[in-house]
Design an enzyme around this catalytic site. Structure first.
Site, short mmCIF file in Angstrom:
data_model
loop_
_atom_site.label_atom_id
_atom_site.label_comp_id
_atom_site.label_asym_id
_atom_site.label_seq_id
_atom_site.Cartn_x
_atom_site.Cartn_y
_atom_site.Cartn_z
N ASN A 154 0.87 -1.18 0.00
CA ASN A 154 0.00 0.00 0.00
C ASN A 154 0.91 1.23 0.00
O ASN A 154 1.49 1.56 1.03
CB ASN A 154 -0.89 -0.05 1.26
CG ASN A 154 -1.72 1.22 1.42
OD1 ASN A 154 -1.80 2.05 0.52
ND2 ASN A 154 -2.32 1.36 2.59
N LYS A 169 0.17 4.25 -0.37
CA LYS A 169 -0.47 5.44 0.23
C LYS A 169 -0.23 6.68 -0.65
O LYS A 169 -0.18 6.55 -1.87
CB LYS A 169 0.01 5.63 1.67
CG LYS A 169 -0.19 4.36 2.51
CD LYS A 169 -0.01 4.56 3.99
CE LYS A 169 -0.25 3.23 4.71
NZ LYS A 169 -0.16 3.33 6.16
N HIS A 188 -9.70 1.37 4.84
CA HIS A 188 -8.42 1.53 5.54
C HIS A 188 -8.62 2.51 6.71
O HIS A 188 -9.34 3.49 6.58
CB HIS A 188 -7.34 2.06 4.58
CG HIS A 188 -5.98 2.01 5.18
ND1 HIS A 188 -5.56 2.95 6.09
CD2 HIS A 188 -4.96 1.12 5.04
CE1 HIS A 188 -4.33 2.63 6.48
NE2 HIS A 188 -3.95 1.54 5.86
N GLU A 241 -6.89 4.82 7.88
CA GLU A 241 -6.58 6.23 7.62
C GLU A 241 -7.77 6.92 6.96
O GLU A 241 -8.03 8.09 7.21
CB GLU A 241 -5.32 6.32 6.74
CG GLU A 241 -4.07 6.03 7.56
CD GLU A 241 -2.87 5.56 6.76
OE1 GLU A 241 -2.89 5.62 5.52
OE2 GLU A 241 -1.89 5.12 7.40
N GLU A 279 -5.66 -4.79 10.67
CA GLU A 279 -4.63 -3.77 10.84
C GLU A 279 -4.90 -2.96 12.10
O GLU A 279 -5.64 -1.97 12.06
CB GLU A 279 -4.63 -2.82 9.64
CG GLU A 279 -4.31 -3.47 8.32
CD GLU A 279 -3.77 -2.44 7.34
OE1 GLU A 279 -2.61 -2.58 6.94
OE2 GLU A 279 -4.50 -1.49 7.02
N GLY A 322 2.24 2.33 10.81
CA GLY A 322 3.20 3.42 10.66
C GLY A 322 3.91 3.80 11.95
O GLY A 322 4.55 4.84 12.03
N SER A 354 3.18 -2.10 10.48
CA SER A 354 4.62 -2.17 10.75
C SER A 354 5.24 -3.52 10.42
O SER A 354 6.13 -4.00 11.13
CB SER A 354 4.92 -1.77 12.20
OG SER A 354 4.55 -0.42 12.43
P1 PGA Z 1 2.60 0.30 7.72
O1 PGA Z 1 1.15 0.51 7.09
O2 PGA Z 1 3.17 -0.96 7.14
O3 PGA Z 1 3.39 1.52 7.30
O4 PGA Z 1 2.44 0.22 9.20
C1 PGA Z 1 0.29 -0.56 6.87
C2 PGA Z 1 -0.99 -0.08 6.25
O5 PGA Z 1 -1.46 1.01 6.61
O6 PGA Z 1 -1.59 -0.75 5.39
#
Ligand code: PGA
Length: 261
Positions: free
Chosen positions: A9, A11, A95, A97, A167, A173, A213
């Site tokens: 992803n 982003k 997601h 976010e 997640e 992140g 992560s």
């Molecule tokens: P990350 O994000 O690997 O940077 O923690 C995962 C995601 O949001 O899909």
């Protein structure tokens, strides 16, 4: 039983030129890869360029979201048929976010899941509790609510076409991944719920990815868990060598006989 799936992803990162370079490096790094399914989700603006680089090969293309209607007066939105035209096979839906920043509700997310399926693509339904919810002992309640709402109104065959991604918001992140044990506990719970809302057979076939992560040095332990069928990778998917290394961990664990839950 279940072939592992690893999705990058990207982003809101990458110009077209940068996305081309990243896609080429991932493609080249995974030329002879087997026993794992892979996809990347670039920003909308880079989808066409990345599709060209991937050339319809084994690495799938995905989008990070979409609108639930096929067209119409929705300024700034992207409709499922537009993604199909670009060669997308996957769409991330719900997601955290987007739930947080755009206020996406479970109802909207459910409409998107329906729309993605209706256009022949695979929804990757993202679920996960916040740190506060975990502290309050609400983890199971939260993910159960998100799952039930996300697949509401789908028949079992449609549920079988979905991918789930657990997640935990506190792991995204942050550099703090859920431990394999913590993740496995929720994956097992989600698989049990799929069994209830669809069937035992479908629950055994549906892939449940872990995200938050994931890096090349923790992927193996996570993917080794019986109910963890690969990963949704954010930050680490922006570096080709890291992403390729993570996909290889998926290939190593992906076809091992899995006990299920
Ligand atoms: P990350 O994000 O690997 O940077 O923690 C995962 C995601 O949001 O899909």
């Amino acid at each position: 039983m279940r072939t592992a799936l690893v999705i990058g992803n990207w982003k809101m990162n990458g110009t077209i030129a940068e996305s081309r370079a990243l896609a080429s490096a991932v493609r080249d790094g995974l030329k002879r890869i087997r026993d794992v399914h892979v996809a990347v989700c670039p920003p909308f603006t880079a989808l066409a360029a990345v599709a060209e680089v991937l050339g319809g090969g084994t690495i799938g293309l995905g989008a990070q979201t979409c609108h639930h209607e096929p067209s119409g007066p929705h300024t700034g939105e992207i409709a499922p048929p537009m993604l199909v035209e670009l060669g997308c096979r996957f769409v991330l839906v719900g997601h955290s976010e987007r739930r947080k920043e755009m206020g996406e509700t479970d109802e909207q997310i459910n409409s998107k899941v329906h729309a993605v399926l209706a256009h022949g693509m695979t929804p990757v339904l993202c679920l996960g509790e916040t740190g506060e919810e975990r502290r309050q002992g609400l983890t199971f309640t939260t993910v159960e609510g998100q799952l039930r709402a996300g697949v509401a109104g789908l028949n079992p065959d449609d549920i079988a076409r979905c991918v789930l991604a657990y997640e935990p918001v506190w792991a995204i992140g942050t550099g703090v991944n859920a431990t394999p044990g913590q993740a496995a506990e929720i994956h097992g719970y989600l698989r049990g719920l799929v069994s209830e809302v669809a069937s035992k057979e479908i629950a055994q076939a549906v892939r449940i990815l872990y995200g938050g992560s994931v890096k090349s040095d923790n992927a193996e332990a996570l993917f080794a868990e019986a109910d963890i069928d690969g990963g949704l990778i954010g930050g680490a998917s922006l570096k080709a060598t890291e992403f390729v290394a993570i996909v290889k961990k998926g290939a190593a664990t992906g076809v091992a006989p899995k006990g299920g839950s």
